[in-house]
Motif scaffolding. Structure first.
Motif, mmCIF file in Angstrom:
data_model
loop_
_atom_site.group_PDB
_atom_site.id
_atom_site.type_symbol
_atom_site.label_atom_id
_atom_site.label_comp_id
_atom_site.label_asym_id
_atom_site.label_seq_id
_atom_site.Cartn_x
_atom_site.Cartn_y
_atom_site.Cartn_z
ATOM 1 N N ILE A 175 37.379 39.801 35.895
ATOM 2 C CA ILE A 175 36.728 40.361 37.087
ATOM 3 C C ILE A 175 35.561 41.217 36.620
ATOM 4 O O ILE A 175 35.739 42.108 35.780
ATOM 5 N N VAL A 176 34.366 40.960 37.155
ATOM 6 C CA VAL A 176 33.212 41.824 36.885
ATOM 7 C C VAL A 176 32.844 42.558 38.177
ATOM 8 O O VAL A 176 33.192 42.127 39.271
ATOM 9 N N GLY A 177 32.166 43.685 38.010
ATOM 10 C CA GLY A 177 31.780 44.469 39.193
ATOM 11 C C GLY A 177 32.910 45.306 39.758
ATOM 12 O O GLY A 177 32.857 45.738 40.916
ATOM 13 N N PHE A 178 33.950 45.555 38.943
ATOM 14 C CA PHE A 178 35.052 46.409 39.403
ATOM 15 C C PHE A 178 34.513 47.827 39.587
ATOM 16 O O PHE A 178 33.626 48.269 38.846
ATOM 17 N N CYS A 215 35.537 33.475 36.104
ATOM 18 C CA CYS A 215 35.031 34.833 36.337
ATOM 19 C C CYS A 215 34.815 35.042 37.832
ATOM 20 O O CYS A 215 34.275 34.173 38.521
ATOM 21 N N PHE A 216 35.270 36.180 38.324
ATOM 22 C CA PHE A 216 35.121 36.519 39.737
ATOM 23 C C PHE A 216 34.438 37.868 39.862
ATOM 24 O O PHE A 216 34.664 38.759 39.038
ATOM 25 N N THR A 217 33.603 38.036 40.886
ATOM 26 C CA THR A 217 33.116 39.377 41.194
ATOM 27 C C THR A 217 34.204 40.092 41.982
ATOM 28 O O THR A 217 34.963 39.454 42.726
ATOM 29 N N TYR A 218 34.309 41.393 41.793
ATOM 30 C CA TYR A 218 35.345 42.169 42.476
ATOM 31 C C TYR A 218 35.216 42.017 43.989
ATOM 32 O O TYR A 218 34.142 42.127 44.557
ATOM 33 N N SER A 219 36.347 41.726 44.625
ATOM 34 C CA SER A 219 36.379 41.572 46.083
ATOM 35 C C SER A 219 37.293 42.653 46.650
ATOM 36 O O SER A 219 38.465 42.730 46.275
ATOM 37 N N PRO A 220 36.772 43.527 47.513
ATOM 38 C CA PRO A 220 37.608 44.610 48.067
ATOM 39 C C PRO A 220 38.613 44.076 49.087
ATOM 40 O O PRO A 220 38.344 43.985 50.278
ATOM 41 N N VAL A 221 39.777 43.684 48.592
ATOM 42 C CA VAL A 221 40.817 43.119 49.443
ATOM 43 C C VAL A 221 41.446 44.229 50.281
ATOM 44 O O VAL A 221 41.805 45.286 49.755
ATOM 45 N N PRO A 270 27.161 47.703 43.128
ATOM 46 C CA PRO A 270 26.439 46.932 44.159
ATOM 47 C C PRO A 270 26.658 45.422 43.970
ATOM 48 O O PRO A 270 26.747 44.936 42.830
ATOM 49 N N ALA A 271 26.732 44.710 45.079
ATOM 50 C CA ALA A 271 27.045 43.273 45.041
ATOM 51 C C ALA A 271 26.049 42.490 44.199
ATOM 52 O O ALA A 271 26.431 41.576 43.446
ATOM 53 N N ASP A 272 24.740 42.850 44.280
ATOM 54 C CA ASP A 272 23.746 42.092 43.514
ATOM 55 C C ASP A 272 23.910 42.317 42.010
ATOM 56 O O ASP A 272 23.710 41.404 41.201
ATOM 57 N N VAL A 273 24.331 43.537 41.618
ATOM 58 C CA VAL A 273 24.571 43.832 40.200
ATOM 59 C C VAL A 273 25.786 43.043 39.706
ATOM 60 O O VAL A 273 25.768 42.441 38.624
ATOM 61 N N ALA A 298 24.862 39.410 39.281
ATOM 62 C CA ALA A 298 24.026 39.213 38.087
ATOM 63 C C ALA A 298 24.899 39.248 36.829
ATOM 64 O O ALA A 298 24.691 38.463 35.888
ATOM 65 N N ARG A 299 25.888 40.156 36.814
ATOM 66 C CA ARG A 299 26.795 40.223 35.656
ATOM 67 C C ARG A 299 27.638 38.954 35.543
ATOM 68 O O ARG A 299 27.861 38.449 34.441
ATOM 69 N N LYS A 300 28.081 38.450 36.676
ATOM 70 C CA LYS A 300 28.866 37.210 36.657
ATOM 71 C C LYS A 300 28.032 36.073 36.068
ATOM 72 O O LYS A 300 28.523 35.290 35.231
#
Length: 441
Positions: free
Chosen positions: A304-307, A332-338, A351-354, A357-359
């Motif tokens: 998970i990236v963007g945690f 690889c997944f971007t962090y999703s606020p479940v 931020p979602a765009d960051v 980009a990391r993903k």
């Protein structure tokens, strides 16, 4: 007087654990004499097995329920989304559903079916094969060994949906595996929320299979499955110390040299915020040791990236880790606020765009590693299980590839003499970032 046989439509969404739930419900329906309808308009009612893990899955499930209501009108809902707020999430959007249950609820689903579509007077139990009704192709099957999870990862709500770990009795698991193999299954995919923890809840109680004692524990289960002369693939394995015990079984060819370990990150700070048990240096040392024992070992993982709180430095640590670990297969997944996850309350959201980009950077780095590792297989001869035959030839998977999540092996020969489910020897002639191409030996 002839009574028409009641027909039930079925929609199955979500992960392999949910798929097994669906198979158990379908098996019970068939055992009681219901027919399974392939279309909405031909069904007397529809069962929808939902997923509720991340927001996109919730929406897909709600859409599927809406479609079933629009097309048929009589809908029973089961699965993980049904466990959210005791089914209120579903009832708020679709108040006309007949019943809502949570996951692994075959008895409750059947009770609702009986209420709205009484079962036939003469159930033909002999219509059901011993292995039950399966949604997978005949040559492979998922073998679920437990329900629930004892971990409390901050990004995950599965324990609140599926509860704490409950291991299936080992004799029951092995009997099911035996029935599947007798029915022609060539590959067993062991699944659970936490395969390494199998038996913890029953203190590794000793059970009996074919008159022999077997501990309710991952190592002993893998040993017993390894005697069945089929491919055995382990999924969702946490890197507990006793995972080291199954590597020699892989080196001996008893089970597939394949480990699916969800590492999730490499930064100690991020792992601590996730409440994940891991240490990147220790993991690298263990991976090195595993490969020394079993050079053929394939390691698949997810990250998970963007945690929340992940800095550029943390992300660079993750990139350094995958370069050094050289994992074979990676998601690889971007962090999703479940909704309901405690991580949502953590400070410093990325931020979602960051995160995106990391993903992209992560997957670009992993694609090079994957291409390198697959290129090393060109010129070697490997075993391949055939999944599909088409006009161009056959499509299969190597021991390094689980269905639907890993790569494929393409045998481009229109006159190829193989059948689905065959395990054949193939010389690899070409590779790319994900897949292999080869010729029958």
């Amino acid at each position: 007087m002839n009574h028409p046989i009641p027909k039930v439509g079925f929609v199955s969404l979500g992960c392999p654990k949910a798929l097994v739930d669906s198979e158990q419900i379908l098996t019970q329906l068939r055992a009681e004499g219901y027919e399974i309808s392939p279309s909405y308009d031909d069904a007397d009612l529809v069962v929808v097995n939902t997923c509720g893990f991340i927001d996109s899955a919730v929406q897909e499930s709600l859409d599927a329920i809406g479609e079933a209501l629009a097309e048929n009108g009589k809908v029973i809902v089961t699965g993980c989304l049904g466990a959210k707020a005791d089914g209120q999430v579903i009832r708020d959007v679709h108040p006309k559903v007949l019943a809502v249950t949570g996951p692994h609820a075959t008895v409750e689903v059947m009770s609702a079916v009986h209420q709205h579509l009484p079962k036939p007077h003469d159930p033909f139990t002999d219509l059901v094969p011993p292995q039950g009704v399966k949604l997978t192709p005949q040559h492979y099957a998922y073998l679920k060994i437990s329900e629930g999870c004892n971990h409390r990862c901050t990004f995950c709500i599965i324990p609140s949906l599926r509860g704490d770990l409950v291991s299936r009795p080992v004799h029951e698991v092995l009997r099911e595996a035996q029935n599947l193999v007798k029915a022609g299954v060539r590959e067993l995919l062991v699944v659970s929320q936490d395969t390494s923890a199998y038996g913890v809840d029953v203190k590794y109680r000793t059970g009996f299979h074919d008159g022999k004692p077997v501990k309710t524990r991952m190592t002993e289960l893998a040993q017993a499955l390894g005697e069945m002369d089929v491919w055995v693939r382990l999924h969702y394995v946490y890197p507990y110390p006793h995972v080291d015990e199954v590597i020699p079984l892989m080196a001996e060819g008893k089970i597939l040299p394949y480990l699916d370990i969800p590492f999730q990150h490499a930064s100690q700070k991020v792992l601590k915020a996730m409440k994940r048990p891991a240490n990147a240096d220790n993991v690298l040392a263990r991976i090195k040791k595993w490969r020394e024992i079993c050079p053929e070992l394939t390691i698949r993982s997810t990250f998970i990236v963007g945690f929340p709180g992940e800095t550029e430095e943390d992300f660079q640590e993750l990139l350094d880790f995958i370069e050094e670990a050289e994992l074979d297969r990676v998601g690889c997944f971007t962090y999703s606020p479940v909704e309901g996850a405690t991580a949502n309350e953590l400070p410093d959201p990325v931020p979602a765009d960051v995160a995106e980009a990391r993903k992209a950077r992560f997957m670009e780095a992993q694609a090079k590693i994957s291409a390198r590792r697959l290129a090393a297989k060109v010129g070697t001869t490997i075993e391949v299980i055939i999944d599909e035959i088409d006009e161009e030839g056959a499509i299969g998977r190597s021991k390094a590839d689980a269905p639907e999540i890993d790569g494929m092996v393409y045998l481009n020969d229109p006159d190829i003499a193989v059948a689905v489910g065959d395990i054949v020897r193939v010389e690899i002639t070409h590779s790319d970032e994900h897949d292999l191409w080869g010729e029958l030996v």
